[in-house]
Design an enzyme around this catalytic site. Structure first.
Site, PDB file in Angstrom:
ATOM      1  N   GLU A 257       0.832  -1.205   0.000  1.00  0.00           N
ATOM      2  CA  GLU A 257       0.000   0.000   0.000  1.00  0.00           C
ATOM      3  C   GLU A 257       0.861   1.247   0.000  1.00  0.00           C
ATOM      4  OE1 GLU A 257      -2.907  -0.024   3.148  1.00  0.00           O
ATOM      5  OE2 GLU A 257      -4.115  -1.539   2.138  1.00  0.00           O
TER       6      GLU A 257
ATOM      7  N   GLU B 289      -6.109  -7.171  -1.173  1.00  0.00           N
ATOM      8  CA  GLU B 289      -6.454  -7.099   0.255  1.00  0.00           C
ATOM      9  C   GLU B 289      -7.744  -6.322   0.418  1.00  0.00           C
ATOM     10  OE1 GLU B 289      -3.325  -5.742   3.082  1.00  0.00           O
ATOM     11  OE2 GLU B 289      -4.915  -4.557   4.026  1.00  0.00           O
TER      12      GLU B 289
END
Ligand code: IDC
Length: 457
Positions: free
Chosen positions: A283, A375
């Site tokens: 991320e 995710e």
């Protein structure tokens, strides 16, 4: 019902009307509705409504229906704007599902309450036209024999899809580990057997944090453990997604040298395997898209040098939100893609925090970019808080419809609501009974374990 249909068909044949009955989809104008109660409990229920447009294409639709019992109330709906006045329910499509071509379907759902009986709603309409199309149930999908990896073989990107060895789009549905530096005890023969056999998971995402006591503290040890988990997934016919879990700091370039070392090693070691997918940064945050792209264009050649044909996934700006969490959107990637082939872009969401505006972005971006939800959580972005069943269901319906693969955070017994297993589960040997599942785990298991019906030709 079937008997009645057969009887009517017999009369129809006598009257010379066979065509009208034997091909209802052609004869019908308007729409067809499939209504399913997926679960019911004392005073409450969850239902799905699939409406198929059998008429001319529509941009913007309202589905209407009538609750036959005065006690039946919509409590919370998803994938549309829901309202109810007396027995009349009105359901309006959203930005991302408002267009319905002829033959296309929208799937919406709701939780409801009832008193007394819970009869099926009646008088379904689409934009005011009665849904008199065939109410025959569709045959259930036919599961193929073999494990996900047996059936699909090596994967590649084709257009905006992930494709299997027959060059046909597939959706992989599975779970992510928690940080293997913390929850390593959760990944053993029994837990992975349960994931493959009971959950029928197609994939295991192996989440290797780089900081927070992760890879940087013991590169050789973490690399070896990732490889071990790749082998354990392979032995059970699951794909393994190797997640280089950068998070803090958010600029992946901080870990560029570590990434090159790590991926040179795992790509060389796993090059011959069919089941490996590489996720080169989790991320990115606090970094521009051009910074991420520059990182990707340095790490991908390292992977390719050792393993030329595996799929590589690139994280996106704003915690892999395609830039949305930073006030941007997918256009920065569409206009300036990573210069490499056989790659996909990551999109993450947490259902209680990220809703319609994120869903709109995803559904718009899905026609331009190959996307993989590496995710997501059913809860808030902290990994905790209440599970949002309605938003999670809306997301998973959308991913199913777009054939976008996903991994849920987390297959672990972490003391937080995003975890699928109750605290303490990983200290024992039972991963299969329903008592080990949290609310989030039960919901995800019910979604992931439905048949895949992967294309086999
Ligand atoms: C969270 C874990 C939590 C841990 C924290 C540490 O759930 O137990 O203490 O990381 O950094 C992400 C990240 C993922 C987060 C998760 C939930 O990829 O590492 O895990 N999340 O906050 N992005 C959005 C949410």
């Amino acid at each position: 019902m079937k008997r009645l249909f057969a009887l009517l068909a017999t009369f129809a044949t006598v009257l010379g009307l066979t065509a009208a009955f034997s091909s209802p989809a052609v004869a019908a104008t308007g729409c067809k509705v499939d209504y399913t109660v997926s679960s019911q409990w004392s005073g409450g229920f969850q239902a799905g409504v699939k409406v198929t447009n059998l008429g001319a294409p529509v941009t913007g639709w309202t589905l209407g229906f009538t609750m036959p019992d005065a006690g039946q109330k919509v409590v919370q709906g998803w994938n549309a704007t829901w309202s109810q006045s007396g027995p009349a329910v009105s359901v309006a499509g959203l930005d991302w599902n408002r267009t319905l071509a002829t033959g296309a379907a929208a799937e919406v759902g709701f939780t409801g309450s009832f008193t007394g009986a819970n009869p099926k709603p009646t008088a379904f309409t689409l934009n005011g036209v009665a849904c008199t199309g065939s109410l025959e149930e569709e045959p259930p999908p036919v599961p193929s024999d073999g494990t996900p990896v047996d059936i699909n073989g090596p994967l590649h990107v084709c257009g905006v899809n992930l494709c299997n060895q027959y060059d046909r789009p597939v959706q992989l549905r599975g779970m992510s580990t928690h940080g293997i530096q913390w929850f390593d005890a959760c990944y053993n023969a029994a837990s992975l057997d349960a994931l493959a056999n009971d959950w029928k998971s197609d994939l295991l995402r192996v989440s290797m944090y780089v900081q927070e006591d992760g890879y940087e503290t013991d590169p050789a040890g973490f690399t070896a453990r990732v490889n071990e988990l790749v082998d354990m997934a392979e032995a059970r016919g699951m794909y393994a997604l190797i997640d280089f879990h950068t998070l803090t700091p958010g600029d992946p370039n901080y870990n560029l040298d570590r990434a090159k070392t790590f991926f040179a090693s795992v790509a060389a070691r796993n090059a011959a395997k069919k089941n490996v997918i590489y996720e080169i940064t989790n991320e990115p945050n606090g970094v521009s898209w051009s910074g991420i792209k520059s990182y990707a264009e340095q790490v991908i050649p390292v992977v390719r040098a050792a393993d030329p044909d595996s799929v590589v996934i690139v994280g996106t700006r704003g915690w892999s939100s395609l830039g949305v969490s930073d006030g941007s959107n997918e256009s920065e990637v569409v206009n300036n893609p990573v210069n490499a082939s056989n790659i996909m872009y990551a999109f993450h969401f947490y259902a209680a925090s990220h809703k319609d505006s994120y869903r709109s972005t995803l559904s718009r971006a899905a026609s331009r970019l190959p996307l993989f939800v590496t995710e997501f959580g059913t809860v808030s972005a902290t990994g905790g808080g209440a599970m949002d069943r309605a938003s999670t269901t809306a997301w998973l319906d959308l991913l199913d419809q777009l054939k976008i693969s996903y991994a849920n955070w987390t297959y672990s017994d972490a003391p937080e609501s995003s975890a699928a297993l109750r605290p303490g589960t990983c200290g024992g040997g039972d991963y299969s009974s329903s008592g080990v599942l949290t609310d989030s785990g039960a919901l995800l298991k019910s979604r992931i374990s439905t048949p895949d019906s992967f294309p086999t030709s």
